[in-house]
Scaffold this motif. Structure first.
Motif, PDB file in Angstrom:
ATOM      1  N   ALA A 124       0.834  -1.204   0.000  1.00  7.13           N
ATOM      2  CA  ALA A 124       0.000   0.000   0.000  1.00  7.13           C
ATOM      3  C   ALA A 124       0.871   1.259   0.000  1.00  7.13           C
ATOM      4  N   GLU A 125       1.929   1.242   0.775  1.00  9.77           N
ATOM      5  CA  GLU A 125       2.846   2.383   0.828  1.00  9.77           C
ATOM      6  C   GLU A 125       3.534   2.575  -0.520  1.00  9.77           C
ATOM      7  N   GLU A 126       3.937   1.481  -1.139  1.00 15.64           N
ATOM      8  CA  GLU A 126       4.577   1.566  -2.454  1.00 15.64           C
ATOM      9  C   GLU A 126       3.594   2.095  -3.500  1.00 15.64           C
ATOM     10  N   ARG A 127       2.364   1.609  -3.469  1.00 20.47           N
ATOM     11  CA  ARG A 127       1.338   2.068  -4.402  1.00 20.47           C
ATOM     12  C   ARG A 127       1.119   3.578  -4.265  1.00 20.47           C
ATOM     13  N   THR A 128       1.024   4.051  -3.032  1.00 17.14           N
ATOM     14  CA  THR A 128       0.832   5.481  -2.771  1.00 17.14           C
ATOM     15  C   THR A 128       2.008   6.291  -3.314  1.00 17.14           C
ATOM     16  N   PHE A 129       3.216   5.772  -3.129  1.00 20.17           N
ATOM     17  CA  PHE A 129       4.409   6.467  -3.619  1.00 20.17           C
ATOM     18  C   PHE A 129       4.357   6.623  -5.135  1.00 20.17           C
ATOM     19  N   TRP A 130       4.094   5.516  -5.862  1.00 24.15           N
ATOM     20  CA  TRP A 130       4.126   5.575  -7.321  1.00 24.15           C
ATOM     21  C   TRP A 130       2.944   6.350  -7.892  1.00 24.15           C
ATOM     22  N   GLU A 131       1.865   6.471  -7.133  1.00 18.54           N
ATOM     23  CA  GLU A 131       0.740   7.293  -7.584  1.00 18.54           C
ATOM     24  C   GLU A 131       1.077   8.780  -7.550  1.00 18.54           C
ATOM     25  N   THR A 132       2.045   9.144  -6.741  1.00 19.28           N
ATOM     26  CA  THR A 132       2.373  10.564  -6.567  1.00 19.28           C
ATOM     27  C   THR A 132       3.756  10.946  -7.082  1.00 19.28           C
ATOM     28  N   HIS A 133       4.497  10.004  -7.658  1.00 16.62           N
ATOM     29  CA  HIS A 133       5.843  10.278  -8.164  1.00 16.62           C
ATOM     30  C   HIS A 133       5.989   9.782  -9.598  1.00 16.62           C
ATOM     31  N   ASP A 134       6.831  10.449 -10.347  1.00 16.15           N
ATOM     32  CA  ASP A 134       7.105  10.074 -11.732  1.00 16.15           C
ATOM     33  C   ASP A 134       8.226   9.038 -11.744  1.00 16.15           C
ATOM     34  N   SER A 135       7.970   7.892 -12.359  1.00 14.36           N
ATOM     35  CA  SER A 135       8.970   6.817 -12.373  1.00 14.36           C
ATOM     36  C   SER A 135      10.231   7.196 -13.146  1.00 14.36           C
ATOM     37  N   THR A 136      10.137   8.142 -14.077  1.00  7.31           N
ATOM     38  CA  THR A 136      11.321   8.532 -14.847  1.00  7.31           C
ATOM     39  C   THR A 136      12.352   9.266 -13.995  1.00  7.31           C
ATOM     40  N   ASP A 137      11.952   9.730 -12.821  1.00  6.35           N
ATOM     41  CA  ASP A 137      12.909  10.336 -11.893  1.00  6.35           C
ATOM     42  C   ASP A 137      13.738   9.265 -11.181  1.00  6.35           C
ATOM     43  N   HIS A 138      13.266   8.019 -11.211  1.00  2.00           N
ATOM     44  CA  HIS A 138      13.892   6.943 -10.446  1.00  2.00           C
ATOM     45  C   HIS A 138      14.434   5.807 -11.314  1.00  2.00           C
ATOM     46  N   LEU A 139      13.954   5.697 -12.555  1.00  2.00           N
ATOM     47  CA  LEU A 139      14.343   4.592 -13.430  1.00  2.00           C
ATOM     48  C   LEU A 139      14.769   5.107 -14.792  1.00  2.00           C
ATOM     49  N   ASP A 140      15.728   4.430 -15.401  1.00  2.00           N
ATOM     50  CA  ASP A 140      16.160   4.758 -16.759  1.00  2.00           C
ATOM     51  C   ASP A 140      15.428   3.837 -17.720  1.00  2.00           C
ATOM     52  N   TRP A 141      14.310   4.308 -18.260  1.00  4.24           N
ATOM     53  CA  TRP A 141      13.479   3.471 -19.114  1.00  4.24           C
ATOM     54  C   TRP A 141      14.121   3.187 -20.473  1.00  4.24           C
ATOM     55  N   THR A 142      15.211   3.863 -20.834  1.00  2.00           N
ATOM     56  CA  THR A 142      15.875   3.582 -22.108  1.00  2.00           C
ATOM     57  C   THR A 142      16.561   2.229 -22.078  1.00  2.00           C
ATOM     58  N   THR A 143      16.794   1.689 -20.888  1.00  2.00           N
ATOM     59  CA  THR A 143      17.435   0.372 -20.777  1.00  2.00           C
ATOM     60  C   THR A 143      16.415  -0.736 -20.498  1.00  2.00           C
ATOM     61  N   ALA A 144      15.131  -0.405 -20.521  1.00  2.00           N
ATOM     62  CA  ALA A 144      14.087  -1.397 -20.255  1.00  2.00           C
ATOM     63  C   ALA A 144      14.015  -2.423 -21.379  1.00  2.00           C
TER      64      ALA A 144
END
Length: 88
Positions: free
Chosen positions: A15-35
């Motif tokens: 639940a805490e993780e879900r709340t975090f990702w609902e309010t934060h942009d994943s591109t600030d934390h992950l490099d999607w060019t290597t996905a």
């Protein structure tokens, strides 16, 4: 240009993780060019049982058509519904 990535925090629960990702942009934390793409071959779509009332003559016709194709009539109904949706 390398962007400085923020660290993903540790979460106490889902639940805490879900709340975090609902309010934060994943591109600030992950490099999607290597996905990489992932295939999940054992994943099956969820199905829902429904009740459908059909006139007996219509059901008999569907069963005859399914028998001619050597498939279960419920499967044939699903194929026909899917085809009709794609024709729209």
């Amino acid at each position: 240009m390398n962007k400085q990535l923020k660290e993903i925090p540790a979460f106490a629960n889902e639940a805490e993780e879900r709340t975090f990702w609902e309010t934060h942009d994943s591109t600030d934390h992950l490099d999607w060019t290597t996905a990489q793409s992932v295939v999940l071959p054992k994943l099956k779509p969820t199905t829902k049982t429904i009740s459908l009332r059909l006139p007996q003559h219509l059901l008999d016709s569907i069963k005859i058509a399914a028998n001619a194709r050597d498939v279960p009539y419920q499967s044939l109904i699903k194929v026909w519904l899917q085809e009709k949706l794609h024709d729209r």
